[in-house]
Write an enzyme that holds these catalytic residues in place. Structure first.
Site, short mmCIF file in Angstrom:
data_model
loop_
_atom_site.label_atom_id
_atom_site.label_comp_id
_atom_site.label_asym_id
_atom_site.label_seq_id
_atom_site.Cartn_x
_atom_site.Cartn_y
_atom_site.Cartn_z
CE LYS A 1 -4.39 -2.07 -0.01
NZ LYS A 1 -3.03 -3.67 -1.11
C1 LIG Z 1 -9.79 -3.63 -2.67
C2 LIG Z 1 -9.27 -3.73 -1.74
N1 LIG Z 1 -9.79 -3.71 -0.01
C3 LIG Z 1 -9.30 -5.03 0.46
C4 LIG Z 1 -7.60 -5.03 1.37
C5 LIG Z 1 -7.04 -5.75 1.80
O1 LIG Z 1 -6.17 -5.36 2.53
P1 LIG Z 1 -5.32 -5.71 4.09
O2 LIG Z 1 -4.61 -5.99 2.67
O3 LIG Z 1 -5.46 -4.97 4.44
O4 LIG Z 1 -6.45 -7.10 4.79
C6 LIG Z 1 -7.08 -5.24 -0.16
C7 LIG Z 1 -5.62 -4.70 0.18
O5 LIG Z 1 -4.64 -5.55 -0.11
C8 LIG Z 1 -7.14 -3.87 -1.20
O6 LIG Z 1 -6.43 -3.62 -2.08
#
Ligand SMILES: Cc1ncc(COP(=O)(O)O)c(C=O)c1O
Length: 383
Positions: free
Chosen positions: A201
């Site tokens: 990110k």
């Molecule tokens: C669009 C989207 N939703 C949800 C997530 C979930 O985030 P995390 O990886 O921190 O659980 C991500 C990223 O990984 C994402 O790109």
């Protein structure tokens, strides 16, 4: 290999982590958690922030807070990363997938509105008015717009639609720290927004998330549910099925250091986005993700379309430029082939078949940017 997207860790990360190690505050309590929550909430223009172990956990909790159950539908775009849909399924709710706009790849709001108008009816029970899908008879309780690739759709219109049809908005802002629409920050349009600090990110804690809201009661309940729903500081008494979704202090410490550098990192990303748009304009049959008037994306991950996506993908990866295809649309995944999919021309399939992400690290050098562009031009010149 020029990497697709790696974190830029050039501030106080090491010092703050060492502080955790030196003081023994490495786990679930500690001052960095609160600091990080406050920093992210303030940046996003929200009153409260609640840290979670990742964005997926935040999206899950957000739905529980708004009362989503297995008797409900939650609306989501058909193009997103799988975690959005997984979080919906954790609640037992059934997703309704909306096709995306052909230009900016965000949820198609025309389709959204026509679905709500033509396939749901209004009901009132216990003084509460809501919409019910006429085929499944399930309540359409919430909508989860995703700010795909850190870009953003017409949030004013989405908010108006949600109001008309009594939908709670949970923004999947996981990719959109720094993104605004008409100067309002992603994540602050609905009841709850969720940011991710996963390794890829715009800034990262290794893994982590922050849920933001302006509602004090929701924030309090979010903290409660993410920390095992314990009601007494002393005794092990709990009043709900809680979750161990907290973010540990040592990771929040990295987050605090990352937030300190965020303005510079955001600037790097937007500069990179402008560079690619300038130098790839007119190369082969490349087209870019459109940006609406009023939208100010964070430039998280540069992704463009070309009819020769698969060949270009192979060429770039074989020539030192790490690249990735886009997410397979949700309706094509075996878990969701039965989900309601609202579409006219299956734009999602076309976007998926044509789109490719290229190196977008905040710390990418000018020389690396030139190499990426040159390698892409070589590909189109060769064949
Ligand atoms: C669009 C989207 N939703 C949800 C997530 C979930 O985030 P995390 O990886 O921190 O659980 C991500 C990223 O990984 C994402 O790109």
């Amino acid at each position: 290999m020029i990497p697709l997207s790696i974190p830029k860790l050039e501030g106080n990360e090491w010092q703050y982590v060492q502080d955790c190690l030196n003081t023994g505050w490495i786990s679930s309590a500690g001052s960095y958690v609160t600091q990080f929550e406050d920093q992210v909430a303030a940046y996003a223009g929200a009153k409260y922030g609640v840290a979670c172990m990742n964005g997926t956990a935040g999206l899950h909790i957000a739905q529980l807070l708004l009362g989503v159950t297995k008797n409900d539908h939650v609306i989501a775009p058909n193009i997103t990363f799988i975690a959005t849909l997984n979080a919906i399924k954790y609640t037992g709710a059934a997703p309704i997938l909306i096709d995306v706009d052909a230009d900016n790849w965000q949820m198609d709001l025309e389709l959204l509105e026509s679905y709500l108008k033509e396939h749901t009816i209004e009901k009132t029970e216990n003084n509460e008015t809501f919409r019910v899908d006429t085929t499944t008879q399930k309540r359409v309780r919430a909508i989860m717009p995703v700010h795909v690739l850190g870009n953003i759709g017409d949030m004013d219109r989405l908010v108006a639609i949600a109001k008309t049809y009594h939908l709670a908005i949970i923004e999947d802002s996981t990719e959109a720290l720094g993104t605004t629409f008409n100067t309002k920050h992603a994540g602050s349009f609905g009841k709850i927004g969720v940011f991710s600090f996963n390794g890829n990110k715009i800034i990262s804690t290794g893994g982590g998330g922050v849920l933001v809201t302006n509602d004090a009661a929701l924030a309090k309940q979010a903290k409660h549910l993410t920390t095992q729903a314990k009601v007494s500081a002393m005794d092990y008494i709990h009043d709900a099925i809680g979750y161990n979704y907290r973010l540990v202090n040592v990771l929040a410490a990295i987050g605090v250091a990352q937030m300190e550098q965020f303005p510079g990192i955001l600037n790097d990303k937007r500069t990179l986005d402008a560079y690619y748009r300038k130098h790839l304009q007119g190369v082969g049959d490349i087209t870019f993700q459109a940006v609406l008037d009023g939208a100010h994306p964070n430039g998280w991950l540069f992704t463009f379309s070309t009819s020769r996506m698969r060949d270009l993908l192979a060429y770039l990866n074989a020539n030192g430029v790490q690249s990735r295809p886009f997410w397979m649309p949700m309706n094509q995944l075996e878990m969701f082939t039965d989900a309601i999919y609202v579409t006219r021309h299956d734009v999602s399939a076309a976007v998926y078949e044509r789109s490719i992400s290229i190196p977008s690290s905040a710390g990418i050098t000018e020389e690396q940017l030139e190499t990426v562009v040159r390698t892409i031009k070589d590909f189109y010149n060769k064949k």
